[in-house]
Design a protein around this motif. Structure first.
Motif, mmCIF file in Angstrom:
data_model
loop_
_atom_site.group_PDB
_atom_site.id
_atom_site.type_symbol
_atom_site.label_atom_id
_atom_site.label_comp_id
_atom_site.label_asym_id
_atom_site.label_seq_id
_atom_site.Cartn_x
_atom_site.Cartn_y
_atom_site.Cartn_z
ATOM 1 N N GLN A 163 1.156 8.327 0.293
ATOM 2 C CA GLN A 163 0.784 7.109 1.004
ATOM 3 C C GLN A 163 -0.318 7.372 2.022
ATOM 4 O O GLN A 163 -1.214 6.541 2.224
ATOM 5 C CB GLN A 163 2.020 6.515 1.695
ATOM 6 C CG GLN A 163 1.757 5.205 2.429
ATOM 7 C CD GLN A 163 1.208 4.137 1.520
ATOM 8 O OE1 GLN A 163 1.550 4.099 0.340
ATOM 9 N NE2 GLN A 163 0.358 3.273 2.054
ATOM 10 N N GLU A 164 -0.272 8.546 2.665
ATOM 11 C CA GLU A 164 -1.327 8.872 3.646
ATOM 12 C C GLU A 164 -2.683 8.961 2.947
ATOM 13 O O GLU A 164 -3.696 8.480 3.470
ATOM 14 C CB GLU A 164 -0.981 10.190 4.330
ATOM 15 C CG GLU A 164 -1.899 10.560 5.511
ATOM 16 C CD GLU A 164 -3.234 11.169 5.058
ATOM 17 O OE1 GLU A 164 -4.262 10.936 5.742
ATOM 18 O OE2 GLU A 164 -3.234 11.857 4.006
ATOM 19 N N ARG A 165 -2.703 9.552 1.762
ATOM 20 C CA ARG A 165 -3.953 9.684 1.013
ATOM 21 C C ARG A 165 -4.450 8.321 0.529
ATOM 22 O O ARG A 165 -5.641 8.007 0.643
ATOM 23 C CB ARG A 165 -3.717 10.623 -0.169
ATOM 24 C CG ARG A 165 -4.949 10.938 -1.016
ATOM 25 C CD ARG A 165 -5.824 11.991 -0.364
ATOM 26 N NE ARG A 165 -6.870 12.429 -1.293
ATOM 27 C CZ ARG A 165 -6.778 13.482 -2.092
ATOM 28 N NH1 ARG A 165 -5.676 14.221 -2.073
ATOM 29 N NH2 ARG A 165 -7.771 13.822 -2.885
ATOM 30 N N ILE A 166 -3.551 7.508 0.021
ATOM 31 C CA ILE A 166 -3.925 6.200 -0.509
ATOM 32 C C ILE A 166 -4.380 5.259 0.608
ATOM 33 O O ILE A 166 -5.254 4.412 0.406
ATOM 34 C CB ILE A 166 -2.738 5.579 -1.275
ATOM 35 C CG1 ILE A 166 -2.408 6.419 -2.507
ATOM 36 C CG2 ILE A 166 -3.043 4.140 -1.689
ATOM 37 C CD1 ILE A 166 -3.526 6.539 -3.505
ATOM 38 N N SER A 167 -3.806 5.407 1.807
ATOM 39 C CA SER A 167 -4.102 4.488 2.905
ATOM 40 C C SER A 167 -5.554 4.545 3.360
ATOM 41 O O SER A 167 -6.030 3.655 4.040
ATOM 42 C CB SER A 167 -3.185 4.776 4.097
ATOM 43 O OG SER A 167 -3.471 6.045 4.665
ATOM 44 N N ARG A 168 -6.291 5.594 2.952
ATOM 45 C CA ARG A 168 -7.703 5.663 3.309
ATOM 46 C C ARG A 168 -8.501 4.562 2.617
ATOM 47 O O ARG A 168 -9.497 4.079 3.155
ATOM 48 C CB ARG A 168 -8.268 7.038 2.940
ATOM 49 C CG ARG A 168 -7.545 8.201 3.610
ATOM 50 C CD ARG A 168 -7.946 9.538 2.997
ATOM 51 N NE ARG A 168 -7.131 10.633 3.518
ATOM 52 C CZ ARG A 168 -7.192 11.882 3.089
ATOM 53 N NH1 ARG A 168 -8.044 12.185 2.109
ATOM 54 N NH2 ARG A 168 -6.417 12.808 3.601
ATOM 55 N N THR A 169 -8.054 4.196 1.425
ATOM 56 C CA THR A 169 -8.647 3.071 0.701
ATOM 57 C C THR A 169 -7.494 2.341 0.021
ATOM 58 O O THR A 169 -7.237 2.519 -1.167
ATOM 59 C CB THR A 169 -9.673 3.540 -0.354
ATOM 60 O OG1 THR A 169 -10.622 4.428 0.248
ATOM 61 C CG2 THR A 169 -10.414 2.356 -0.966
ATOM 62 N N PRO A 170 -6.768 1.507 0.755
ATOM 63 C CA PRO A 170 -5.520 0.935 0.227
ATOM 64 C C PRO A 170 -5.713 -0.002 -0.954
ATOM 65 O O PRO A 170 -4.768 -0.250 -1.700
ATOM 66 C CB PRO A 170 -4.941 0.187 1.431
ATOM 67 C CG PRO A 170 -6.104 -0.044 2.330
ATOM 68 C CD PRO A 170 -7.017 1.116 2.140
ATOM 69 N N GLU A 171 -6.926 -0.522 -1.157
ATOM 70 C CA GLU A 171 -7.145 -1.446 -2.265
ATOM 71 C C GLU A 171 -7.412 -0.742 -3.592
ATOM 72 O O GLU A 171 -7.595 -1.386 -4.629
ATOM 73 C CB GLU A 171 -8.300 -2.403 -1.955
ATOM 74 C CG GLU A 171 -9.650 -1.742 -1.761
ATOM 75 C CD GLU A 171 -9.933 -1.346 -0.319
ATOM 76 O OE1 GLU A 171 -11.120 -1.335 0.060
ATOM 77 O OE2 GLU A 171 -8.967 -1.067 0.404
ATOM 78 N N GLN A 172 -7.439 0.564 -3.607
ATOM 79 C CA GLN A 172 -7.700 1.297 -4.850
ATOM 80 C C GLN A 172 -6.592 1.060 -5.869
ATOM 81 O O GLN A 172 -5.415 1.009 -5.527
ATOM 82 C CB GLN A 172 -7.844 2.790 -4.574
ATOM 83 C CG GLN A 172 -6.593 3.457 -4.030
ATOM 84 C CD GLN A 172 -6.815 4.914 -3.668
ATOM 85 O OE1 GLN A 172 -6.831 5.774 -4.543
ATOM 86 N NE2 GLN A 172 -6.971 5.183 -2.372
ATOM 87 N N VAL A 173 -6.993 0.928 -7.130
ATOM 88 C CA VAL A 173 -6.022 0.766 -8.205
ATOM 89 C C VAL A 173 -6.156 1.878 -9.234
ATOM 90 O O VAL A 173 -5.320 1.994 -10.131
ATOM 91 C CB VAL A 173 -6.186 -0.604 -8.901
ATOM 92 C CG1 VAL A 173 -5.989 -1.745 -7.909
ATOM 93 C CG2 VAL A 173 -7.545 -0.723 -9.589
#
Length: 424
Positions: free
Chosen positions: A318-328
């Motif tokens: 989640q920490e890694r994804i939160s840098r660009t939260p809209e990524q799919v």
């Protein structure tokens, strides 16, 4: 010539033609071991040498955008896209038979997304696109997840299927020159007639009454009939104006889709992941997903995990994804790459990834799809709705050639533990 074509694509008005970035993983990810279903440690990439940090390229992140123009996602523009209908690279030699069906419910699979990912190392991969299709039933997806653990099968049953198609620069479907991206680009030839209901698969069957509407399966013919075709089904004697050129009728028919159950259509724009980027407001700036919904989802997922390893993995993910939260989508095709796993359990070992069916060579990780895409697709957030932790796609390392236009690759589905209590 290849370099000139790619350079021209990068100057186009759309992100469709940008060559996807590839990268190995971070050093800390390279050192992580993967765990197979029996609990034995078996690192999938332990034989790969790590590159120096300065040689690494950023991960390519796929974010969804509404297309700027109605023609932006046509197949002659080689798009990366999600939802709607596929922009088939080879528009004639499409997958057929059981390849188009969920192996559990035997219904036609729905198109999820495609990624345009050309490779420069050989001429046959000048154009190269990967397609993902899946059944919309969560029950089938759970069976799929169970089935993927069975090793040494000639043919496993799946509800998620990946196809790879590639073409040389000089082919019978497209110009060898770069697209102009001005709405005037056209394919060199028409494609196969597609199903009038889903607009996805080849329409090998035809309505016995009007003989104007084609279908990929009896299932879609029956659904279309019940959904209203029986009220407008007319004899073929009053079909389209015979003076209309057959090629025009074919091209127009491809665009007609009766189903309103397809997922909304988006362009996939590729951006670089910035390692030092951290968004404000817990990573929710510029995200189309509300922070309250994401916070609730994270809390529910954390509560569902039974072990500390899963909780730690999810927190790191989640920490890694939160840098660009809209990524799919996360794309990084490299010999040493592996997915960013949300949980420590449910990861494949080397033996769990089957060899290429066509050349017998190794399959390597290429990209993964995140469950955020389901928000954009409008999938309901309840206990029985379609959901997953991540879908990791593995493709032939050599991207082998052959007589089959669409070669089936492999998708590994990871579903959060204790799924019955998990909410997105």
């Amino acid at each position: 010539m290849t370099e000139e074509f790619n350079a021209e694509r990068s100057r186009g008005s759309s992100n469709n033609f940008r060559t996807l970035q590839i990268t190995p993983l971070d050093e800390e990810d390279q050192e992580e071991a993967q765990i197979d279903n029996s609990g034995d440690v078996d690192s999938y990439d332990d034989d790969e040498e790590e590159e120096e940090d300065e040689d690494k390229e950023p991960v390519g992140l796929g974010v969804l955008e509404k297309p700027e123009y109605s023609w932006s996602l046509q197949r002659e523009l080689f798009p990366s896209k999600a939802g709607g209908t596929p922009a088939w690279l080879d528009p004639v030699n499409l997958p057929t038979g059981r390849s188009c069906l969920c192996d559990f419910c035997i219904k036609p699979l729905q198109f999820m997304l495609q990624v345009y990912a050309p490779l420069t190392e050989k001429d046959s991969t000048f154009h190269r696109t990967l397609f993902i299709f899946m059944c919309t039933s969560m029950s089938c997806l759970l069976k799929d997840q169970h089935e993927q653990w069975k090793r040494n099968q000639d043919k496993s049953s799946r509800s998620v299927k990946v196809f790879r198609c590639q073409l040389p620069r000089y082919n019978s479907f497209y110009s060898s020159e770069p697209p102009k991206n001005n709405g005037k680009d056209k394919p060199s030839s028409a494609g196969a007639v597609l199903c009038g209901w889903c607009g996805t698969w080849r329409g090998d069957k035809v309505c016995g009454s009007c003989r104007r509407v084609h279908y990929c399966s009896e299932n879609h013919q029956a659904v279309h009939w019940k959904s209203g075709h029986k009220r407008c089904c007319l004899p073929s004697s009053i079909s389209q104006d015979a003076s209309e050129p057959s090629n025009n009728r074919t091209l127009r028919k491809v665009q007609e889709v009766a189903s309103n159950g397809l997922w909304p259509e988006y362009e996939i724009a590729i951006t670089d992941e910035c390692e030092d980027k951290v968004s404000d407001d817990n990573g929710q700036v510029n995200s189309l997903i509300s922070s309250s919904r994401v916070d609730e989802s994270i809390e529910a997922l954390m509560d569902s995990f039974g072990g500390e390893d899963d909780k730690k993995s999810w927190a790191s993910f989640q920490e890694r994804i939160s840098r660009t939260p809209e990524q799919v989508l996360r794309y990084y095709r490299d010999a040493g790459a592996k997915p960013l796993w949300p949980t420590s359990s449910g990861q494949p070992s080397k033996a769990d990834i089957p060899k290429c069916t066509y050349c017998g060579g190794r399959r390597t990780f290429e990209f993964q799809v995140l469950p955020q895409i389901l928000y954009y697709f409008g999938v309901e957030n309840d206990a029985h709705s379609l959901d997953w932790a991540t879908i990791a796609v593995y493709t032939c390392e050599s991207s082998c050639d052959g007589n089959v236009a669409y070669k089936e690759e492999f998708a590994w589905v990871q579903i959060a533990s204790q799924y019955s209590t998990t909410q997105r």
